[in-house]
Design an enzyme around this catalytic site. Structure first.
Site, PDB file in Angstrom:
ATOM      1  N   LYS A  59      39.641  41.702  50.152  1.00  0.00           N
ATOM      2  CA  LYS A  59      39.699  40.267  49.295  1.00  0.00           C
ATOM      3  C   LYS A  59      38.333  39.079  50.012  1.00  0.00           C
ATOM      4  O   LYS A  59      38.382  39.123  51.402  1.00  0.00           O
ATOM      5  CB  LYS A  59      40.703  40.096  48.945  1.00  0.00           C
ATOM      6  CG  LYS A  59      41.671  41.085  48.239  1.00  0.00           C
ATOM      7  CD  LYS A  59      43.245  40.377  48.311  1.00  0.00           C
ATOM      8  CE  LYS A  59      44.036  41.290  47.212  1.00  0.00           C
ATOM      9  NZ  LYS A  59      45.224  40.322  46.689  1.00  0.00           N
TER      10      LYS A  59
ATOM     11  N   GLU B 166      42.916  53.199  39.186  1.00  0.00           N
ATOM     12  CA  GLU B 166      41.211  52.408  40.080  1.00  0.00           C
ATOM     13  C   GLU B 166      40.360  52.925  41.078  1.00  0.00           C
ATOM     14  O   GLU B 166      39.476  52.781  41.178  1.00  0.00           O
ATOM     15  CB  GLU B 166      43.244  51.040  41.633  1.00  0.00           C
ATOM     16  CG  GLU B 166      43.949  50.822  40.196  1.00  0.00           C
ATOM     17  CD  GLU B 166      45.110  50.187  41.651  1.00  0.00           C
ATOM     18  OE1 GLU B 166      44.839  49.990  42.530  1.00  0.00           O
ATOM     19  OE2 GLU B 166      46.141  49.281  41.061  1.00  0.00           O
TER      20      GLU B 166
ATOM     21  N   TYR C  88      44.684  43.444  37.187  1.00  0.00           N
ATOM     22  CA  TYR C  88      45.759  42.728  37.546  1.00  0.00           C
ATOM     23  C   TYR C  88      46.514  42.578  35.365  1.00  0.00           C
ATOM     24  O   TYR C  88      46.838  41.700  35.699  1.00  0.00           O
ATOM     25  CB  TYR C  88      45.878  41.300  38.073  1.00  0.00           C
ATOM     26  CG  TYR C  88      45.274  41.215  39.325  1.00  0.00           C
ATOM     27  CD1 TYR C  88      46.202  42.258  40.320  1.00  0.00           C
ATOM     28  CD2 TYR C  88      44.073  40.857  40.271  1.00  0.00           C
ATOM     29  CE1 TYR C  88      46.147  42.040  42.060  1.00  0.00           C
ATOM     30  CE2 TYR C  88      43.721  40.459  40.957  1.00  0.00           C
ATOM     31  CZ  TYR C  88      44.725  41.535  42.028  1.00  0.00           C
ATOM     32  OH  TYR C  88      44.583  41.657  44.213  1.00  0.00           O
TER      33      TYR C  88
ATOM     34  N   ASN D  23      45.694  37.333  50.575  1.00  0.00           N
ATOM     35  CA  ASN D  23      46.900  38.017  51.694  1.00  0.00           C
ATOM     36  C   ASN D  23      46.482  39.000  51.628  1.00  0.00           C
ATOM     37  O   ASN D  23      46.249  40.063  52.005  1.00  0.00           O
ATOM     38  CB  ASN D  23      47.505  38.784  51.056  1.00  0.00           C
ATOM     39  CG  ASN D  23      47.800  39.181  49.492  1.00  0.00           C
ATOM     40  OD1 ASN D  23      46.412  39.448  49.489  1.00  0.00           O
ATOM     41  ND2 ASN D  23      48.751  39.174  48.936  1.00  0.00           N
TER      42      ASN D  23
ATOM     43  N   HIS E  37      44.160  44.699  48.359  1.00  0.00           N
ATOM     44  CA  HIS E  37      44.920  45.287  47.589  1.00  0.00           C
ATOM     45  C   HIS E  37      44.992  46.694  48.327  1.00  0.00           C
ATOM     46  O   HIS E  37      44.363  46.886  48.732  1.00  0.00           O
ATOM     47  CB  HIS E  37      43.888  45.066  46.183  1.00  0.00           C
ATOM     48  CG  HIS E  37      44.604  46.000  45.162  1.00  0.00           C
ATOM     49  ND1 HIS E  37      46.103  46.386  44.815  1.00  0.00           N
ATOM     50  CD2 HIS E  37      43.808  47.560  45.030  1.00  0.00           C
ATOM     51  CE1 HIS E  37      46.137  46.814  43.679  1.00  0.00           C
ATOM     52  NE2 HIS E  37      45.369  47.826  43.723  1.00  0.00           N
TER      53      HIS E  37
END
Ligand code: IDP
Ligand code: MG
Length: 164
Positions: A14, A131, A54, A117, A120
């Protein structure tokens, strides 16, 4: 017990990890574990792909913030392969809220945040399949024979029923 198979899973490094210069360390952790990189590239996400990715969060009040965060900078997407790779990568990743994640996990070691965080990771075999198809073209994923796999796994591991 059911046969354990080679699986592929998606990791996204990220923007917080990129901005903090942690991309190399994150990739290194997965490599050192014995997961094989079968695809990797930098991309810029947009609102359309983020709403798909998402979909389980689009109705949450914080979704616009996540979408802005994830699209304002590029990200690195990675496809990792290994025996039970989906679960293995989730274990390495740690729980969603970084400051509650176990020490030793990526989020536990590098994150204090819920949104920032670091990575993913796909949460099921079915979602990993979707995905990977979302972020990679078939020709961007590589079947290659890693010379180290003979040291990473025991002979025949994953080819026969495992009764552990
Ligand atoms: P996961 O990444 O551990 O699978 P999910 O529940 O699928 O967690 O949420 C996806 C991402 O959405 C999280 O990694 C996090 O960045 C963000 N997120 C989840 N819950 C919250 C929240 O309550 N506030 C802000 N961001 C959140
Ligand atoms: Mg998730």
């Amino acid at each position: 017990m059911a046969k354990k198979r080679q699986e592929r899973t998606l990791v996204i490094i990220k923007p917080d990890a990129l901005n903090r210069g942690l991309a190399g360390e994150i990739i290194h952790r997965f490599e050192r574990k014995g997961l094989k990189i079968v695809g990797i590239k930098m991309i810029q996400l947009d609102d359309i792909i983020l709403a798909e990715h998402y979909a389980h969060l689009v109705d949450q009040p914080f979704f616009p913030r996540i979408a802005k965060f994830m699209s304002e900078w590029p990200v690195i997407v990675m496809a990792l392969e290994g025996l039970e790779a989906v679960n293995s990568v989730r274990l390495l990743t740690g729980e969603t809220l970084g400051r509650h994640a176990d020490a030793g996990t990526i989020r536990g070691d590098y994150s204090m945040s819920v949104q920032a965080n670091i990575v993913h990771a796909s949460d099921s075999i079915e979602n990993a399949r979707k995905e990977l198809a979302r972020f990679f073209k078939p020709e961007e994923l590589f079947d290659w024979n890693c010379l180290d796999s003979q040291a990473i796994y025991a002979e025949g591991e994953g080819e026969e029923d495992d009764d552990e």
